[in-house]
Design a protein around this motif. Structure first.
Motif, PDB file in Angstrom:
ATOM      1  N   LEU A  92       0.815  -1.221   0.000  1.00 18.33           N
ATOM      2  CA  LEU A  92       0.000   0.000   0.000  1.00 18.33           C
ATOM      3  C   LEU A  92       0.848   1.271   0.000  1.00 18.33           C
ATOM      4  O   LEU A  92       1.769   1.421   0.799  1.00 18.33           O
ATOM      5  CB  LEU A  92      -0.925   0.024   1.224  1.00 18.33           C
ATOM      6  CG  LEU A  92      -1.967  -1.090   1.308  1.00 18.33           C
ATOM      7  CD1 LEU A  92      -2.694  -1.025   2.649  1.00 18.33           C
ATOM      8  CD2 LEU A  92      -2.954  -1.021   0.157  1.00 18.33           C
ATOM      9  N   LYS A  93       0.513   2.177  -0.891  1.00 19.99           N
ATOM     10  CA  LYS A  93       1.067   3.533  -0.914  1.00 19.99           C
ATOM     11  C   LYS A  93       0.289   4.321  -1.970  1.00 19.99           C
ATOM     12  O   LYS A  93      -0.366   3.721  -2.834  1.00 19.99           O
ATOM     13  CB  LYS A  93       2.561   3.537  -1.250  1.00 19.99           C
ATOM     14  CG  LYS A  93       2.899   2.921  -2.582  1.00 19.99           C
ATOM     15  CD  LYS A  93       4.395   2.981  -2.845  1.00 19.99           C
ATOM     16  CE  LYS A  93       4.678   2.360  -4.194  1.00 19.99           C
ATOM     17  NZ  LYS A  93       6.103   2.255  -4.507  1.00 19.99           N
TER      18      LYS A  93
ATOM     19  N   ILE B 271      -6.945   0.294   7.907  1.00 21.21           N
ATOM     20  CA  ILE B 271      -5.698   0.890   7.413  1.00 21.21           C
ATOM     21  C   ILE B 271      -5.921   2.307   6.904  1.00 21.21           C
ATOM     22  O   ILE B 271      -7.003   2.624   6.405  1.00 21.21           O
ATOM     23  CB  ILE B 271      -5.194   0.006   6.250  1.00 21.21           C
ATOM     24  CG1 ILE B 271      -4.680  -1.318   6.789  1.00 21.21           C
ATOM     25  CG2 ILE B 271      -4.094   0.678   5.443  1.00 21.21           C
ATOM     26  CD1 ILE B 271      -5.033  -2.419   5.888  1.00 21.21           C
TER      27      ILE B 271
ATOM     28  N   TYR C  28       1.607   3.515   4.453  1.00 21.38           N
ATOM     29  CA  TYR C  28       0.318   3.168   5.075  1.00 21.38           C
ATOM     30  C   TYR C  28       0.504   3.088   6.579  1.00 21.38           C
ATOM     31  O   TYR C  28       1.629   2.993   7.075  1.00 21.38           O
ATOM     32  CB  TYR C  28      -0.182   1.818   4.552  1.00 21.38           C
ATOM     33  CG  TYR C  28       0.716   0.657   4.925  1.00 21.38           C
ATOM     34  CD1 TYR C  28       0.559  -0.011   6.132  1.00 21.38           C
ATOM     35  CD2 TYR C  28       1.758   0.260   4.091  1.00 21.38           C
ATOM     36  CE1 TYR C  28       1.410  -1.045   6.490  1.00 21.38           C
ATOM     37  CE2 TYR C  28       2.602  -0.773   4.434  1.00 21.38           C
ATOM     38  CZ  TYR C  28       2.426  -1.428   5.644  1.00 21.38           C
ATOM     39  OH  TYR C  28       3.266  -2.441   6.006  1.00 21.38           O
TER      40      TYR C  28
ATOM     41  N   THR D 239      -8.993   5.740   4.049  1.00 23.70           N
ATOM     42  CA  THR D 239      -9.041   4.745   5.127  1.00 23.70           C
ATOM     43  C   THR D 239     -10.003   3.631   4.740  1.00 23.70           C
ATOM     44  O   THR D 239     -11.116   3.896   4.298  1.00 23.70           O
ATOM     45  CB  THR D 239      -9.498   5.394   6.452  1.00 23.70           C
ATOM     46  OG1 THR D 239     -10.684   6.172   6.218  1.00 23.70           O
ATOM     47  CG2 THR D 239      -8.416   6.320   7.009  1.00 23.70           C
TER      48      THR D 239
ATOM     49  N   ILE E  74      -4.010   5.327   4.314  1.00 26.12           N
ATOM     50  CA  ILE E  74      -2.938   5.615   3.348  1.00 26.12           C
ATOM     51  C   ILE E  74      -2.286   6.948   3.753  1.00 26.12           C
ATOM     52  O   ILE E  74      -2.977   7.963   3.894  1.00 26.12           O
ATOM     53  CB  ILE E  74      -3.494   5.700   1.912  1.00 26.12           C
ATOM     54  CG1 ILE E  74      -4.197   4.389   1.526  1.00 26.12           C
ATOM     55  CG2 ILE E  74      -2.367   6.027   0.910  1.00 26.12           C
ATOM     56  CD1 ILE E  74      -3.326   3.146   1.554  1.00 26.12           C
TER      57      ILE E  74
END
Ligand code: MF3
Ligand code: CO
Ligand code: CO
Length: 257
Positions: free
Chosen positions: A136-137, A234, A241, A196, A236
Motif C-alpha cells: 500500500l502507498k 488501514i 500506510y 481509510t 494511506i
C-alpha cells in the motif's frame, strides 16, 4: 503528521486500538468450553467500559455486538449458546465506534485439534492480508491489492471469496470504495493519502461459492469446506500506510502465546 487528514487519522487510531485491544483481551477467554454468546458479552462490556460502542449491535437488524464465524462460516456468524470445541477454528470480528469513528478488525483462533490443512489455511489467509497491506502507498490501484492477495492464495490451492469484500471506513461503518480481494494489476481506483479502508480477505479451503443461511446473516461455504479470515483497518499516508488495528500484545495469528 500535520495535514488535512491528521485529525481523522487520530480518531481512527483511537477506535482501531480499542478494537485490537478487545481482541487481545478476548484471547485469554476464546478457548474450548466458552460459548460464542459469552465472548459477545465480554466484548460488549469491555468496549463500553473503555468509552466505545460495539458497531454491529443493531446494525441493519444484527442483534449481537460482534461476529463469530466458525469452521465453514465465511463471515457474519451470530453469537449463540454454541460452545467452542478443541477442533473448531473461529474468526472473531470486532468493530468499535469511538467519538463517531470506526475500528474494524478480526483474527482467527484455533485450538488443540487443528488439522494441518486448517492451519495452512489460516496461515495463508493471514499472509495474504499482509501481502495486500505491504504494497500500500499512494499511486497504486485497488486491483493491485486484489491481485496480490488472489495470486498468493490460488498458488496455495485455496480460493478467494467473491461475495464479500473490504470497505472504506471512517465516521461510517461501510463506505466506498469496495476493496475486492481478487483482481488485476494496474486496474481500478488509484490510492491517495488520507484514504481509510479495511482489508479482510475471506479464504476458502475449497470453492469460493458462498450462501447466506435463513437467519439472513450467516454466510457459509456452499461446499462445506473451511473458511478463514483476518481483517485490519488501514490508512494511506503521504508515502506509505498505517495499520490502525495492530495488536498491542503482538498477537498476529494463532497460536497466541
Ligand atoms: N465487521 C464486519 C466487517 O468487517 C461487518 C459485520 S456487520 C454485522 O465489515 F452486522 F454483521 F455485524
Ligand atoms: Co470490515
Ligand atoms: Co469486521
Amino acid at each position: 503528521m500535520s495535514n488535512d487528514f491528521s485529525e481523522k487519522f487520530e480518531k481512527m487510531r483511537i477506535a482501531g486500538k480499542l478494537a485490537s485491544k478487545t481482541l487481545d483481551m478476548l484471547t485469554d477467554f476464546i478457548k474450548p468450553g466458552i460459548s460464542t454468546d459469552e465472548i459477545d458479552k465480554l466484548s460488549y462490556e469491555f468496549i463500553k467500559d473503555n468509552g466505545g460502542y460495539s458497531a454491529p449491535l443493531y446494525y441493519r437488524g444484527f442483534n449481537k455486538s460482534l461476529c463469530t464465524s466458525l469452521n465453514r462460516v465465511v463471515c457474519h456468524g451470530i453469537p449463540s449458546d454454541r460452545i467452542l470445541t478443541e477442533s473448531d477454528v473461529v474468526n472473531v470480528d470486532i468493530t468499535t465506534i469511538v467519538n463517531d469513528y470506526y475500528g474494524d478488525t478480526s483474527r482467527m483462533f484455533s485450538f488443540g485439534d487443528v488439522s494441518v490443512k486448517a492451519k495452512n489455511l489460516i496461515d495463508t489467509t493471514y499472509e495474504s492480508m499482509m501481502r495486500g497491506i505491504k504494497i500500500l502507498k499512494p499511486g497504486i490501484r485497488l486491483g493491485d491489492i486484489g491481485f496480490e492477495i488472489e495470486s498468493f492464495v490460488e498458488e496455495k490451492g485455496f480460493s478467494v471469496v467473491r461475495d464479500f469484500c473490504g470497505h472504506g471506513i471512517s465516521n461510517a461503518f461501510h463506505e466506498p470504495p469496495n476493496i475486492l480481494h481478487y483482481g488485476e494489476k494496474n486496474n481500478g481506483l488509484e490510492l491517495s493519502p488520507g484514504m481509510t479502508f479495511t482489508i479482510e480477505p475471506m479464504i476458502n479451503e475449497g470453492k469460493y461459492d458462498v450462501k447466506v443461511l435463513n437467519d439472513g446473516w450467516t454466510a457459509v461455504t456452499k461446499d462445506k469446506s473451511l473458511s478463514a479470515q483476518f481483517e485490519h483497518t488501514i490508512g494511506i499516508t503521504e508515502d506509505s500506510y498505517e495499520i490502525f488495528t495492530e495488536s498491542v500484545k503482538g498477537y498476529r495469528k494463532p497460536p497466541y502465546n
